[in-house]
Design a protein around this motif. Structure first.
Motif, PDB file in Angstrom:
ATOM      1  N   LYS B 215      -6.417   8.440   0.926  1.00  0.00           N
ATOM      2  CA  LYS B 215      -6.723   7.130   0.347  1.00  0.00           C
ATOM      3  C   LYS B 215      -5.598   6.165   0.709  1.00  0.00           C
ATOM      4  O   LYS B 215      -4.424   6.526   0.689  1.00  0.00           O
ATOM      5  CB  LYS B 215      -6.820   7.275  -1.167  1.00  0.00           C
ATOM      6  CG  LYS B 215      -7.087   5.974  -1.861  1.00  0.00           C
ATOM      7  CD  LYS B 215      -7.222   6.144  -3.355  1.00  0.00           C
ATOM      8  CE  LYS B 215      -7.310   4.755  -3.991  1.00  0.00           C
ATOM      9  NZ  LYS B 215      -7.468   4.807  -5.423  1.00  0.00           N
ATOM     10  N   GLY B 216      -5.973   4.939   1.050  1.00  0.00           N
ATOM     11  CA  GLY B 216      -4.978   3.920   1.375  1.00  0.00           C
ATOM     12  C   GLY B 216      -4.556   3.922   2.822  1.00  0.00           C
ATOM     13  O   GLY B 216      -3.738   3.105   3.228  1.00  0.00           O
ATOM     14  N   VAL B 262     -11.884   0.958   3.456  1.00  0.00           N
ATOM     15  CA  VAL B 262     -11.455   0.168   2.287  1.00  0.00           C
ATOM     16  C   VAL B 262     -12.431   0.371   1.130  1.00  0.00           C
ATOM     17  O   VAL B 262     -12.037   0.568  -0.028  1.00  0.00           O
ATOM     18  CB  VAL B 262     -11.339  -1.323   2.666  1.00  0.00           C
ATOM     19  CG1 VAL B 262     -11.287  -2.207   1.433  1.00  0.00           C
ATOM     20  CG2 VAL B 262     -10.102  -1.558   3.522  1.00  0.00           C
ATOM     21  N   ASP B 265     -12.238   3.976  -0.246  1.00  0.00           N
ATOM     22  CA  ASP B 265     -11.044   4.102  -1.089  1.00  0.00           C
ATOM     23  C   ASP B 265     -11.300   3.490  -2.465  1.00  0.00           C
ATOM     24  O   ASP B 265     -10.935   4.064  -3.490  1.00  0.00           O
ATOM     25  CB  ASP B 265      -9.843   3.398  -0.437  1.00  0.00           C
ATOM     26  CG  ASP B 265      -9.292   4.162   0.761  1.00  0.00           C
ATOM     27  OD1 ASP B 265      -8.420   3.616   1.462  1.00  0.00           O
ATOM     28  OD2 ASP B 265      -9.730   5.305   1.000  1.00  0.00           O
ATOM     29  N   HIS B 266     -11.958   2.349  -2.459  1.00  0.00           N
ATOM     30  CA  HIS B 266     -12.242   1.654  -3.719  1.00  0.00           C
ATOM     31  C   HIS B 266     -13.204   2.471  -4.586  1.00  0.00           C
ATOM     32  O   HIS B 266     -13.052   2.546  -5.802  1.00  0.00           O
ATOM     33  CB  HIS B 266     -12.832   0.276  -3.401  1.00  0.00           C
ATOM     34  CG  HIS B 266     -13.263  -0.515  -4.598  1.00  0.00           C
ATOM     35  ND1 HIS B 266     -12.381  -1.239  -5.374  1.00  0.00           N
ATOM     36  CD2 HIS B 266     -14.496  -0.688  -5.159  1.00  0.00           C
ATOM     37  CE1 HIS B 266     -13.048  -1.835  -6.358  1.00  0.00           C
ATOM     38  NE2 HIS B 266     -14.333  -1.513  -6.255  1.00  0.00           N
ATOM     39  N   GLN B 308      -5.215  -3.670   5.197  1.00  0.00           N
ATOM     40  CA  GLN B 308      -4.244  -2.843   4.476  1.00  0.00           C
ATOM     41  C   GLN B 308      -3.884  -3.433   3.131  1.00  0.00           C
ATOM     42  O   GLN B 308      -3.527  -2.713   2.207  1.00  0.00           O
ATOM     43  CB  GLN B 308      -2.962  -2.663   5.310  1.00  0.00           C
ATOM     44  CG  GLN B 308      -3.107  -1.639   6.407  1.00  0.00           C
ATOM     45  CD  GLN B 308      -1.912  -1.566   7.321  1.00  0.00           C
ATOM     46  OE1 GLN B 308      -1.194  -2.547   7.514  1.00  0.00           O
ATOM     47  NE2 GLN B 308      -1.683  -0.408   7.906  1.00  0.00           N
ATOM     48  N   SER B 309      -3.983  -4.763   3.027  1.00  0.00           N
ATOM     49  CA  SER B 309      -3.554  -5.393   1.782  1.00  0.00           C
ATOM     50  C   SER B 309      -4.715  -5.819   0.896  1.00  0.00           C
ATOM     51  O   SER B 309      -4.515  -6.277  -0.211  1.00  0.00           O
ATOM     52  CB  SER B 309      -2.691  -6.612   2.096  1.00  0.00           C
ATOM     53  OG  SER B 309      -3.464  -7.526   2.834  1.00  0.00           O
ATOM     54  N   VAL B 310      -5.931  -5.666   1.366  1.00  0.00           N
ATOM     55  CA  VAL B 310      -7.066  -6.157   0.576  1.00  0.00           C
ATOM     56  C   VAL B 310      -7.262  -5.296  -0.666  1.00  0.00           C
ATOM     57  O   VAL B 310      -7.103  -4.077  -0.630  1.00  0.00           O
ATOM     58  CB  VAL B 310      -8.342  -6.171   1.466  1.00  0.00           C
ATOM     59  CG1 VAL B 310      -9.092  -4.855   1.390  1.00  0.00           C
ATOM     60  CG2 VAL B 310      -9.248  -7.309   1.146  1.00  0.00           C
ATOM     61  N   THR B 311      -7.538  -5.976  -1.790  1.00  0.00           N
ATOM     62  CA  THR B 311      -7.944  -5.209  -2.979  1.00  0.00           C
ATOM     63  C   THR B 311      -9.279  -5.764  -3.434  1.00  0.00           C
ATOM     64  O   THR B 311      -9.449  -6.974  -3.538  1.00  0.00           O
ATOM     65  CB  THR B 311      -6.950  -5.317  -4.151  1.00  0.00           C
ATOM     66  OG1 THR B 311      -6.317  -6.583  -4.090  1.00  0.00           O
ATOM     67  CG2 THR B 311      -5.898  -4.231  -4.103  1.00  0.00           C
ATOM     68  N   LEU B 312     -10.185  -4.858  -3.683  1.00  0.00           N
ATOM     69  CA  LEU B 312     -11.498  -5.277  -4.152  1.00  0.00           C
ATOM     70  C   LEU B 312     -11.485  -5.310  -5.674  1.00  0.00           C
ATOM     71  O   LEU B 312     -10.937  -4.406  -6.303  1.00  0.00           O
ATOM     72  CB  LEU B 312     -12.561  -4.309  -3.631  1.00  0.00           C
ATOM     73  CG  LEU B 312     -12.698  -4.299  -2.106  1.00  0.00           C
ATOM     74  CD1 LEU B 312     -13.574  -3.136  -1.654  1.00  0.00           C
ATOM     75  CD2 LEU B 312     -13.275  -5.612  -1.611  1.00  0.00           C
ATOM     76  N   GLU B 314     -12.432  -4.971  -9.588  1.00  0.00           N
ATOM     77  CA  GLU B 314     -13.090  -3.892 -10.327  1.00  0.00           C
ATOM     78  C   GLU B 314     -14.569  -4.144 -10.529  1.00  0.00           C
ATOM     79  O   GLU B 314     -15.359  -3.199 -10.634  1.00  0.00           O
ATOM     80  CB  GLU B 314     -12.425  -3.722 -11.701  1.00  0.00           C
ATOM     81  CG  GLU B 314     -11.068  -3.102 -11.586  1.00  0.00           C
ATOM     82  CD  GLU B 314     -10.642  -2.394 -12.861  1.00  0.00           C
ATOM     83  OE1 GLU B 314      -9.463  -2.023 -12.912  1.00  0.00           O
ATOM     84  OE2 GLU B 314     -11.461  -2.218 -13.780  1.00  0.00           O
ATOM     85  N   CYS B 322     -19.095  -4.812  -2.770  1.00  0.00           N
ATOM     86  CA  CYS B 322     -17.813  -4.678  -2.077  1.00  0.00           C
ATOM     87  C   CYS B 322     -17.873  -5.362  -0.723  1.00  0.00           C
ATOM     88  O   CYS B 322     -16.951  -6.063  -0.317  1.00  0.00           O
ATOM     89  CB  CYS B 322     -17.473  -3.198  -1.852  1.00  0.00           C
ATOM     90  SG  CYS B 322     -17.060  -2.299  -3.338  1.00  0.00           S
TER      91      CYS B 322
END
Lengths: 348, 374
Positions: B215-216, B262, B265-266, B308-312, B314, B322
């Protein structure tokens, strides 16, 4: 990649002697150990005299030597499997290769003996690639390369801090697993080395390991002792804890950790079922450690390995200390280790 | 090789739950070699290029074939999201499939042999990979612990030993490795082999492992030999805008891979890589490749830090959500790198709209293909 290409003066082979008779062990490794300087550290709790065959360039350290260097109270830090760390402490070399004394050279699928020392040093001397996964594994190996889609800016890699080898025959399984699968032996020879990606955690085994002492020596901490720790690997977790610290610090400092070849052949020792009878503390400690390391962020200001270890020890004490006294002891041991490291290596 | 394929037919698994998607522009002769392994499965052929050309398919295969006319007819204006003159068009096949699993393979990929000389049933291995859990949260040094003869090592947390559901199985290639154009130009003779075993008459760099990509961590996903759980991750398997009229090529699978990873992983799903191997026979022209990849080589330097830096958030609880969120971020963050990314983001949204349309109850009616087996 033969041993002729390696500068043997840069390597110490450190062996922790938990068995008194090292004849079979050293004889079997002679083709690959010869020409190298060896440090043999005797488990301070081992009563018998060590039996070491002729023809090796070896320095042997026993309990008396330990006490001279670190003091009597600190020598307990190096009992059992942790005795090898004393060897890391007193070494003056760039690279350390360390193999358990119940392992002999393995054979590759073609039937040739594997030169584990050369492979470890090759791994350490070539860059690691923790920031992006290469699907053909180690791109620096002969015949391999970076695949399409691998960013060019990441192709020079980063320094390799550690090389974690594997085991044929008796793999490093825990006691419950081995007890359940008594006949299981590892026969799978996976012809690859790869970098474990940054942020990924893994269980590093001390059975067959090498590291860049100049780069990360202080991070190789002999810290975690489980209650009732014994003289077989099934009854220890010191290397796994050390590995979690090492990986976290390597990730923080931008170094890489490799895993895969070389293989060693690991022989039978101990009884998994017997080990299982002892309440296996390791399981509980791992369960607590994982979320801790997962969420841990070392301060940006920790730029030296020693500082990272101190910060890590502080966090262990604060966040895990109340969970189990083993963690408090580990934190104290980590701080003590850094102090010893600094004092031994400055006077050296 | 005097024998082209194995005479022993393996036991098919999931034959009613898996479609094999193959993009092609020339012919499908390669299927002859795969017959023992593929003939029990349904094929979806996506014919790229000139729709008036007739593609010959070997006898005995059960297939549906879609050419550009079909794609335009079925999707209408939304067909703009499907690439033309690029194998990226294969993702249309994912969209029209009704099965749970997809296996996609290039038409210049053949059956490889393992080190013992035995033919590798790539599809069977992919199915094994997909049906067993992944371990994205903690790396196992003995690789896939669910394989026969393997297990979790000492120190592997017990709470994680059930693993995560596997969304993707990424296979590898013997012979011609999947290198980019600059590497091909520098190393024209390199085959994916460290040694040439004369007794097997085949180069070998056979790494006998399957592993989960943590993950990641991002990776370069190659579409040559790829299987996935379409019901899980299908909507994220858009292969982007490549080929005719586009400033980039040979980054279709890469783009899909970054988006897919991504999202996996989410969602807590796993992506495996390693076995099976196929034999990749054709080295494409490195000069042609360089032209296609040229922009990609620079753009990936921007795209990768982005992924690499994206966050989805919650609130994104479905793959479609997503993916739409990713499209929005692509426009926001990568639009300034090149206007292409604005187009691509639009394509991503169109893809999801088309996916929803075709995969809703009503959508099933609209999509009779041009060519079908009897």
């Amino acid at each position: 990649m033969s041993s002729a290409e390696i500068n043997k003066n840069e390597v110490d082979i450190v062996i922790g002697a938990l068995n008194a008779d090292l004849t079979q062990f050293l004889t079997s490794w002679r083709p690959f150990f010869s020409g190298f300087h060896l440090i043999v550290v005797k488990d301070p709790e081992l009563k018998e005299e060590l039996n070491i065959p002729e023809g090796f360039d070896v320095d042997v350290y026993s309990k008396t030597d330990m006490e001279k260097v670190v003091g009597a109270s600190n020598s307990t830090m190096f009992s059992g499997y942790s005795c090898r760390y004393f060897g890391y402490l007193v070494s003056k070399k760039k690279y350390i290769v360390s193999i358990d004394d119940d392992c002999v050279p393995a054979k590759d699928p073609k039937g040739f003996l594997v030169d584990a020392v050369s492979q470890h040093v090759f791994n350490l001397e070539n860059p690691a690639t923790p920031l992006f996964f290469n699907t053909l594994y180690d791109p620096y190996c002969e015949g391999a390369d970076f695949v399409r889609g691998y960013p060019f800016s990441l192709r020079s890699g980063v320094p390799c801090a550690a090389s974690c080898g594997l085991w044929l025959n008796l793999a490093d399984l825990d006691a419950p697993t081995q007890a359940l699968k008594t006949e299981q032996r590892n026969t799978s020879y996976v012809d690859a080395v790869m970098t474990v990606p940054a942020k990924a955690m893994l269980p590093i085994s001390g059975i067959n390991i090498a590291f860049n002492r100049e780069l990360v020596g202080p991070a190789m901490v002999p810290a975690l002792r489980i209650a009732g720790e014994g003289k077989v690997r099934w009854e220890t977790l010191e290397d796994v804890w050390c590995g979690m610290c090492l990986k976290h610090i390597s990730d923080h400092l931008g170094y890489g950790v490799k895993t895969g070849m070389p293989y060693v052949w690991r022989n039978e020792r101990g009884d998994a079922v017997e080990s299982l009878r002892k309440k296996w503390e390791g399981m509980k400690l791992m369960e607590k450690s994982v979320p801790f390391f997962d969420s841990l962020k070392l301060p940006e200001t920790a730029l030296k390995v020693e500082d990272c270890v101190i910060e890590l020890a502080k966090a262990v004490k604060e966040q895990l200390g109340s969970d189990d006294p083993a963690f408090t002891q580990a934190a104290d041991a980590m701080v003590k280790w850094v102090q010893l490291w600094n004092s031994v290596n400055s006077s050296g | 090789m005097t024998q082209l394929y194995s005479s022993v037919k393996p036991t098919p698994m999931l034959k009613d739950e898996l479609d094999i998607v193959i993009p092609t522009i020339r012919n499908l002769d390669f299927l002859e070699m795969w017959r023992p392994f593929f003939e029990q499965y349904h094929l979806i052929i996506v014919q790229d290029g000139d729709p008036s050309k007739a593609i010959k398919i070997p006898e005995g295969f059960d297939y549906e074939l879609y050419n550009r006319d079909d794609i335009n007819r079925i999707l209408g204006p939304k067909a703009s999201c499907i690439s033309f003159k690029d194998s990226a068009c294969r993702c249309f096949g994912y969209m029209v499939s009704k099965k749970k699993y997809i296996y996609t393979i290039d038409d210049d990929c053949f059956v490889a042999k393992d080190p013992s000389g035995k033919d590798i049933n790539a599809l069977e291995q992919h199915i094994k990979n997909l049906l067993s859990p992944s371990t994205p949260h903690f790396f196992n040094t003995l690789y896939d612990p669910y394989r026969d003869g393997a297990d979790f090592v000492r120190g592997y947390p017990f709470s994680m030993r059930e693993g995560a559901i596997t969304a993707v199985s990424h296979g590898l290639w013997l012979n011609i490795p999947d290198y980019d154009a600059p590497t091909q130009l520098v190393k024209p003779l390199e085959r994916n082999s460290r040694k040439f075993d004369l007794s097997l008459r085949q180069p070998i760099l056979y790494v006998d492992a399957v592993m989960t990509i943590p993950k990641g961590t991002l990776f370069p996903m190659c579409g040559m030999n790829l299987a996935f759980d379409r019901e899980l991750i299908g909507p994220a398997m858009y292969f982007g805008l490549m080929g005719d009229g586009q400033p980039i090529g040979r980054y279709d699978d890469m783009w899909a891979g970054w988006c897919v990873k991504v999202i996996c992983d989410h969602m807590g799903w796993g992506v495996k890589t390693g076995l099976p191997y196929i034999w990749h026979s054709k080295a494409s022209n490195p000069f042609v490749n360089l032209k296609k990849e040229y922009n990609g080589i620079f753009w990936q330097e921007e795209a990768i830090p982005f992924f690499q830096s994206v966050t989805l958030p919650e609130e994104c609880t479905s793959v479609q959500q997503c993916y739409l969120e990713l499209a929005k971020l692509v426009k926001e963050k990568l639009g300034k790198v090149d206007p292409y990314f604005n187009k691509l983001a639009t394509g991503m949204v169109t893809w999801i709209e088309a996916w929803e349309e075709l995969n809703s109850a009503e959508g099933t009616e609209a999509k009779a293909p041009n060519g079908k087996s009897e």
